[in-house]
Design a protein around this motif. Structure first.
Motif, mmCIF file in Angstrom:
data_model
loop_
_atom_site.group_PDB
_atom_site.id
_atom_site.type_symbol
_atom_site.label_atom_id
_atom_site.label_comp_id
_atom_site.label_asym_id
_atom_site.label_seq_id
_atom_site.Cartn_x
_atom_site.Cartn_y
_atom_site.Cartn_z
ATOM 1 N N ALA A 20 33.980 -9.272 14.426
ATOM 2 C CA ALA A 20 34.486 -10.081 13.115
ATOM 3 C C ALA A 20 34.987 -11.339 13.799
ATOM 4 C CB ALA A 20 35.142 -9.393 12.229
ATOM 5 N N LEU A 21 34.542 -12.678 13.504
ATOM 6 C CA LEU A 21 35.010 -13.669 14.064
ATOM 7 C C LEU A 21 36.521 -13.811 13.743
ATOM 8 C CD1 LEU A 21 34.830 -16.521 15.205
ATOM 9 C CD2 LEU A 21 34.788 -17.461 12.941
ATOM 10 N N VAL A 22 37.474 -13.945 14.877
ATOM 11 C CA VAL A 22 38.765 -14.209 14.773
ATOM 12 C C VAL A 22 38.943 -15.912 14.927
ATOM 13 C CG1 VAL A 22 40.991 -13.824 15.941
ATOM 14 C CG2 VAL A 22 39.578 -12.187 15.628
ATOM 15 N N PRO A 23 39.235 -16.552 13.806
ATOM 16 C CA PRO A 23 39.244 -18.168 13.912
ATOM 17 C C PRO A 23 40.311 -18.481 14.571
ATOM 18 C CG PRO A 23 38.938 -17.438 11.776
ATOM 19 C CD PRO A 23 39.285 -16.359 12.336
ATOM 20 N N VAL A 24 40.410 -19.688 15.558
ATOM 21 C CA VAL A 24 41.153 -19.984 16.334
ATOM 22 C C VAL A 24 41.320 -21.519 16.165
ATOM 23 C CG1 VAL A 24 42.081 -20.390 18.697
ATOM 24 C CG2 VAL A 24 40.717 -18.281 18.022
#
Length: 336
Positions: A225-229
């Motif tokens: 799952a994308l971990v937004p940075v």
């Protein structure tokens, strides 16, 4: 009787993916439990042996040099530091160590020689060793195999049609060519993708089709799952729903019954109950340890408490033998 297949159509996978959720989980769980060791979960630990400064433009990645994400560039780690990290991971329950380097591709230089030494050293600890170093030539893959590499990670990320929206500095065929080179060297393949990039559900299905129709299924398929940075183009993407994760894991389990399906990035945002649903749907691998390269991850202690609660046990290293001993299982059938 469920036959392992490599000729899935998009329509067939779509039908599975869109099955009513409880029925989908039941179908995936049933297939998963046909394997006698369904309660075993492979624990991997991931460390960054060379951080930041990557010339690629992957829209999700904080290590891309062109984005201002606060990630500092670090040269390749000393071998002793990597061995210490491996020993700590093994003590925490991990059977596999994955070493990542922020490279576009492997170059035949002193840094690659150092990685080869690390592979040999960690292999000597009785751990499976995985690397994710970018693109590989056939010769480089063979050198890694000779050093004792067990697995190589090279994710597809998304579908072929969606790929150029996420990455422009390499092609989808570049990804597939590296996987082919890994196969030729008899290294096991770890390849999956990321959801939450702004892709369509059709892209998720197409990516699963590419993986399932390879001549041999990847031994490991990570579902991230994308971990937004902050600082990356995808910084403002919303959190992925746990139900989307469950659908991806369950569909992967059904179409690739013997593959290890890894519940990967994004676990810090998931409750124990949500993770339990993913295990029920067929996930049988996780990353453990405080960090996944540069993003947060649950600690070993937290995961061990979850394992005890759910009745899960860590899978031992080399369960299927060394890479050159792993049999081709694709022509088998699984009898219900």
């Amino acid at each position: 009787m469920i036959q392992i297949r490599h000729d899935w159509t998009k329509e067939e996978i779509s039908e599975i993916y869109y099955t009513p959720l409880l029925d989908l989980i039941y179908q995936a769980a049933t297939i998963h439990r046909e394997n006698k060791d369904y309660s075993e979960v492979q624990i991997s630990s991931l460390i960054s042996v060379k951080t930041g400064g990557c010339p690629e433009d992957c829209a999700y990645c904080p290590q891309a040099a062109r984005y201002n994400t606060g990630v500092n560039v670090h040269a390749i780690l000393p071998k002793e530091e990597v061995i210490a990290a491996a020993e700590k991971a093994k003590a925490g329950g991990a059977s596999r160590l994955c070493m990542g380097a922020a490279w576009r591709e492997v170059r035949d230089n002193r840094d690659f020689d150092k990685v080869l030494e690390m592979v040999t050293a960690v292999n000597g600890l009785g751990m499976e060793v995985c690397c994710t170093l970018g693109m590989l030539t056939e010769n480089q893959a063979q050198r890694l195999a000779d050093a004792g590499l067990y697995a190589y990670n090279h994710n597809l990320d998304t579908s072929e049609d969606d790929y150029k929206r996420i990455i422009t500095t390499r092609t989808y065929d570049d990804r597939l060519d590296t996987i082919k080179n890994v196969r030729k060297a008899k290294i096991s393949v770890c390849s999956g993708g990321i959801i939450g990039l702004g892709e369509r559900e059709e892209d998720r299905i197409a990516m699963l089709k590419t993986l399932a129709n390879m001549p041999q299924h990847p031994e490991s398929v990570p579902v991230n799952a994308l971990v937004p940075v902050q600082g990356t183009p995808l910084a403002d993407q919303p959190r992925v729903s746990v139900w989307d994760m469950v659908r991806m894991i369950a569909t992967a389990r059904i179409i690739m019954p013997k593959t290890v399906v890894r519940l990967s990035a994004g676990r810090t945002e998931m409750s124990t109950v949500e993770q339990a649903l993913c295990f029920m749907a067929g996930a049988n691998s996780i990353f453990a340890g405080e960090k996944l390269l540069t993003t947060p991850n649950p600690s070993f202690d937290t995961d061990m408490a979850m394992f005890e609660l759910l009745g899960l046990t860590p899978r031992k290293a080399f369960k299927n033998g060394r890479p050159q001993q792993i049999p081709v299982i694709e022509e088998e059938t699984i009898v219900a």
